[in-house]
Scaffold this motif. Structure first.
Motif, PDB file in Angstrom:
ATOM      1  N   MET A   1      67.542 -24.377 -22.141  1.00 11.90           N
ATOM      2  CA  MET A   1      66.759 -23.375 -21.433  1.00 11.90           C
ATOM      3  C   MET A   1      66.075 -23.992 -20.226  1.00 11.90           C
ATOM      4  SD  MET A   1      64.932 -21.318 -24.596  1.00 11.90           S
ATOM      5  CE  MET A   1      63.918 -20.321 -23.491  1.00 11.90           C
ATOM      6  N   LYS A   2      65.983 -23.225 -19.158  1.00 10.10           N
ATOM      7  CA  LYS A   2      65.242 -23.656 -17.989  1.00 10.10           C
ATOM      8  C   LYS A   2      63.743 -23.554 -18.268  1.00 10.10           C
ATOM      9  CE  LYS A   2      68.813 -21.808 -14.889  1.00 10.10           C
ATOM     10  NZ  LYS A   2      69.081 -20.810 -13.818  1.00 10.10           N
ATOM     11  N   PRO A   3      62.927 -24.385 -17.585  1.00  7.40           N
ATOM     12  CA  PRO A   3      61.479 -24.284 -17.796  1.00  7.40           C
ATOM     13  C   PRO A   3      60.933 -22.887 -17.579  1.00  7.40           C
ATOM     14  CG  PRO A   3      62.005 -26.291 -16.598  1.00  7.40           C
ATOM     15  CD  PRO A   3      63.290 -25.511 -16.707  1.00  7.40           C
ATOM     16  N   SER A   4      61.492 -22.162 -16.611  1.00 10.90           N
ATOM     17  CA  SER A   4      61.013 -20.796 -16.362  1.00 10.90           C
ATOM     18  C   SER A   4      61.340 -19.875 -17.535  1.00 10.90           C
ATOM     19  CB  SER A   4      61.637 -20.243 -15.078  1.00 10.90           C
ATOM     20  OG  SER A   4      63.054 -20.216 -15.161  1.00 10.90           O
ATOM     21  N   GLN A   5      62.480 -20.099 -18.198  1.00 10.70           N
ATOM     22  CA  GLN A   5      62.835 -19.294 -19.360  1.00 10.70           C
ATOM     23  C   GLN A   5      61.926 -19.605 -20.542  1.00 10.70           C
ATOM     24  OE1 GLN A   5      67.001 -20.585 -19.383  1.00 10.70           O
ATOM     25  NE2 GLN A   5      67.634 -18.456 -19.012  1.00 10.70           N
ATOM     26  N   VAL A   6      61.603 -20.887 -20.709  1.00  9.41           N
ATOM     27  CA  VAL A   6      60.674 -21.279 -21.772  1.00  9.41           C
ATOM     28  C   VAL A   6      59.324 -20.618 -21.548  1.00  9.41           C
ATOM     29  CG1 VAL A   6      59.427 -23.200 -22.838  1.00  9.41           C
ATOM     30  CG2 VAL A   6      61.842 -23.461 -22.216  1.00  9.41           C
ATOM     31  N   ASP A   7      58.853 -20.665 -20.308  1.00 12.57           N
ATOM     32  CA  ASP A   7      57.557 -20.051 -19.981  1.00 12.57           C
ATOM     33  C   ASP A   7      57.575 -18.553 -20.253  1.00 12.57           C
ATOM     34  OD1 ASP A   7      56.626 -22.525 -19.210  1.00 12.57           O
ATOM     35  OD2 ASP A   7      56.900 -22.172 -17.057  1.00 12.57           O
ATOM     36  N   ALA A   8      58.672 -17.893 -19.875  1.00 13.38           N
ATOM     37  CA  ALA A   8      58.770 -16.448 -20.079  1.00 13.38           C
ATOM     38  C   ALA A   8      58.822 -16.105 -21.568  1.00 13.38           C
ATOM     39  CB  ALA A   8      60.006 -15.905 -19.370  1.00 13.38           C
ATOM     40  N   TYR A   9      59.516 -16.901 -22.341  1.00 12.29           N
ATOM     41  CA  TYR A   9      59.609 -16.684 -23.786  1.00 12.29           C
ATOM     42  C   TYR A   9      58.220 -16.844 -24.423  1.00 12.29           C
ATOM     43  CZ  TYR A   9      62.480 -16.565 -28.103  1.00 12.29           C
ATOM     44  OH  TYR A   9      63.090 -16.212 -29.296  1.00 12.29           O
ATOM     45  N   LEU A  10      57.530 -17.934 -24.074  1.00 15.09           N
ATOM     46  CA  LEU A  10      56.186 -18.158 -24.623  1.00 15.09           C
ATOM     47  C   LEU A  10      55.226 -17.052 -24.190  1.00 15.09           C
ATOM     48  CD1 LEU A  10      55.902 -22.017 -24.111  1.00 15.09           C
ATOM     49  CD2 LEU A  10      56.203 -20.808 -26.282  1.00 15.09           C
ATOM     50  N   GLN A  11      55.386 -16.569 -22.967  1.00 18.88           N
ATOM     51  CA  GLN A  11      54.537 -15.480 -22.486  1.00 18.88           C
ATOM     52  C   GLN A  11      54.764 -14.233 -23.325  1.00 18.88           C
ATOM     53  OE1 GLN A  11      55.331 -14.066 -18.477  1.00 18.88           O
ATOM     54  NE2 GLN A  11      53.188 -13.538 -18.183  1.00 18.88           N
ATOM     55  N   ARG A  12      56.018 -13.956 -23.673  1.00 20.04           N
ATOM     56  CA  ARG A  12      56.282 -12.788 -24.515  1.00 20.04           C
ATOM     57  C   ARG A  12      55.594 -12.942 -25.867  1.00 20.04           C
ATOM     58  NH1 ARG A  12      61.187  -9.338 -27.242  1.00 20.04           N
ATOM     59  NH2 ARG A  12      59.672  -7.778 -27.842  1.00 20.04           N
ATOM     60  N   LEU A  13      55.572 -14.160 -26.410  1.00 20.43           N
ATOM     61  CA  LEU A  13      54.938 -14.396 -27.702  1.00 20.43           C
ATOM     62  C   LEU A  13      53.417 -14.483 -27.604  1.00 20.43           C
ATOM     63  CD1 LEU A  13      57.319 -17.106 -29.250  1.00 20.43           C
ATOM     64  CD2 LEU A  13      57.486 -14.607 -29.381  1.00 20.43           C
ATOM     65  N   GLY A  14      52.887 -14.538 -26.369  1.00 23.87           N
ATOM     66  CA  GLY A  14      51.452 -14.706 -26.191  1.00 23.87           C
ATOM     67  C   GLY A  14      50.982 -16.085 -26.588  1.00 23.87           C
ATOM     68  N   ALA A  15      51.859 -17.088 -26.406  1.00 26.46           N
ATOM     69  CA  ALA A  15      51.570 -18.451 -26.844  1.00 26.46           C
ATOM     70  C   ALA A  15      51.477 -19.401 -25.660  1.00 26.46           C
ATOM     71  CB  ALA A  15      52.654 -18.946 -27.797  1.00 26.46           C
ATOM     72  N   ASP A  16      50.620 -20.404 -25.795  1.00 27.39           N
ATOM     73  CA  ASP A  16      50.563 -21.485 -24.819  1.00 27.39           C
ATOM     74  C   ASP A  16      51.693 -22.466 -25.095  1.00 27.39           C
ATOM     75  OD1 ASP A  16      48.232 -20.469 -23.631  1.00 27.39           O
ATOM     76  OD2 ASP A  16      46.964 -21.481 -25.115  1.00 27.39           O
ATOM     77  N   HIS A  17      52.026 -23.248 -24.086  1.00 22.06           N
ATOM     78  CA  HIS A  17      53.049 -24.282 -24.255  1.00 22.06           C
ATOM     79  C   HIS A  17      52.478 -25.382 -25.147  1.00 22.06           C
ATOM     80  CE1 HIS A  17      56.157 -27.204 -23.484  1.00 22.06           C
ATOM     81  NE2 HIS A  17      56.783 -26.373 -22.675  1.00 22.06           N
ATOM     82  N   PRO A  18      53.066 -25.614 -26.332  1.00 18.22           N
ATOM     83  CA  PRO A  18      52.513 -26.650 -27.204  1.00 18.22           C
ATOM     84  C   PRO A  18      52.687 -28.024 -26.581  1.00 18.22           C
ATOM     85  CG  PRO A  18      54.587 -25.819 -28.086  1.00 18.22           C
ATOM     86  CD  PRO A  18      54.233 -24.939 -26.938  1.00 18.22           C
ATOM     87  N   PRO A  19      51.659 -28.887 -26.651  1.00 18.90           N
ATOM     88  CA  PRO A  19      51.768 -30.212 -26.055  1.00 18.90           C
ATOM     89  C   PRO A  19      52.809 -31.092 -26.723  1.00 18.90           C
ATOM     90  CG  PRO A  19      49.730 -29.989 -27.309  1.00 18.90           C
ATOM     91  CD  PRO A  19      50.328 -28.634 -27.224  1.00 18.90           C
ATOM     92  N   LEU A  52      76.660 -13.421 -28.931  1.00 18.36           N
ATOM     93  CA  LEU A  52      76.029 -14.642 -29.419  1.00 18.36           C
ATOM     94  C   LEU A  52      76.274 -15.789 -28.438  1.00 18.36           C
ATOM     95  CD1 LEU A  52      76.669 -14.498 -33.273  1.00 18.36           C
ATOM     96  CD2 LEU A  52      74.863 -13.453 -31.892  1.00 18.36           C
ATOM     97  N   GLU A  53      75.659 -15.653 -27.289  1.00 19.59           N
ATOM     98  CA  GLU A  53      75.674 -16.684 -26.262  1.00 19.59           C
ATOM     99  C   GLU A  53      74.261 -16.845 -25.729  1.00 19.59           C
ATOM    100  OE1 GLU A  53      78.482 -15.494 -23.307  1.00 19.59           O
ATOM    101  OE2 GLU A  53      80.213 -15.638 -24.669  1.00 19.59           O
ATOM    102  N   GLU A  54      73.926 -18.045 -25.298  1.00 16.44           N
ATOM    103  CA  GLU A  54      72.545 -18.358 -24.914  1.00 16.44           C
ATOM    104  C   GLU A  54      71.991 -17.382 -23.889  1.00 16.44           C
ATOM    105  OE1 GLU A  54      70.118 -21.932 -22.587  1.00 16.44           O
ATOM    106  OE2 GLU A  54      71.792 -22.446 -23.909  1.00 16.44           O
ATOM    107  N   ALA A  55      72.726 -17.156 -22.806  1.00 19.87           N
ATOM    108  CA  ALA A  55      72.214 -16.301 -21.739  1.00 19.87           C
ATOM    109  C   ALA A  55      71.968 -14.884 -22.237  1.00 19.87           C
ATOM    110  CB  ALA A  55      73.190 -16.291 -20.563  1.00 19.87           C
TER     111      ALA A  55
END
Length: 268
Positions: A1-19, A52-55
């Motif tokens: 996953m691209k960093p922007s996709q990770v950020d968007a996924y975490l935003q949907r979950l309402g979660a901060d990026h875990p350290p 069933l593909e990542e994208a």
């Protein structure tokens, strides 16, 4: 996953990026996923492909803010966890049915996750009503959870049975699999008249207070944290669409109806 996709996924979950990929962070992400990304089979009845593909998984869960069933939900969650530094394996399961019968091979997809502390856990955000938190993979005693009392037991041949309140839920293989391995199972569940997914509509998620909201066709069922249920039939299409929108964050222009399994389905 691209960093922007990770950020968007975490935003949907309402979660901060875990350290770091810790056990506590996994527990938090697991619960947030169950609360925000519904377990639903609408694609089967809307004529949408199950790919069933990542994208495709990320576009559905993050881009379109939809849910899905086990292959999609755990598939997408596994991508997120891997990107956050967890060690993730895809495990194939077979669901226990009536009279002890097991479902088809690749009936279910669950995750085996290792954290930075070395904890080995079963994460599953795609089984509907199940554990709210990951289960300890190697623990053979009772595991208390808001969703019930769970136990992981040896089933022979290296397989494991996952039990909830003493009742077997599914049998897990321990051999790691790849996402394309599950395409046959997804196709069967999307098209077979024997699959409960082709014969019913469901959309369900855990609520913030530990209860659950479920829409099955036009039946809305709310369950509180103590397990008390209240069900009512929705009348107008507007009522149904409002529940999809306000209860699950899914915007639809028409109420989905169960499609004939004989019509088949799209699959990719």
């Amino acid at each position: 996953m691209k960093p922007s996709q990770v950020d968007a996924y975490l935003q949907r979950l309402g979660a901060d990026h875990p350290p770091s990929p810790t056990t506590d962070a996994l527990r938090d992400l697991h619960l947030r996923h169950l609360q925000t990304v519904p377990f639903e089979n609408l694609s089967i009845h809307l004529g949408e492909p199950v790919v069933l593909e990542e994208a495709a998984l990320l576009e559905k869960v993050v881009g379109a803010r939809r849910g899905g069933f086990c292959y999609e939900l755990n598939g997408a969650f596994g991508l997120l966890l891997t990107s956050l530094g967890y060690e993730v394996q895809l495990l194939a399961g077979r669901v226990h049915g009536e009279e002890g019968r097991l479902g088809i091979p690749y009936d279910h997809l669950a995750l085996r996750v290792r954290t930075v502390e070395g904890d080995d856990l079963i994460a599953d955000v795609g089984f509907g009503a199940h554990s709210h938190c990951p289960l300890a993979f190697a623990e053979r005693g009772d595991q208390a959870d808001p969703g019930g009392t769970f136990r992981v037991v040896e089933a022979g041949g290296g397989d494991l049975d996952v039990l909830r309140d003493g009742k077997p839920q599914y049998r897990l293989e321990t051999r790691p699999r790849r996402l394309p391995d599950f395409r046959g199972g997804a196709w069967w569940h999307s098209t077979s008249p024997e699959s409960h997914f082709t014969r019913s509509l469901v959309c369900s998620r855990i609520t913030a207070d530990g209860g659950r909201i479920t829409l099955s066709g036009r039946t809305l069922t709310t369950t509180d944290a103590e397990g008390r249920k209240e069900a009512r039939e929705l009348g107008s299409d507007e009522e149904v669409l409002a529940v999809y929108r306000d209860g699950f964050g899914i915007g639809l222009i028409a109420v989905p109806t169960v499609r004939s399994a004989s019509l088949g389905g799209q699959f990719g």
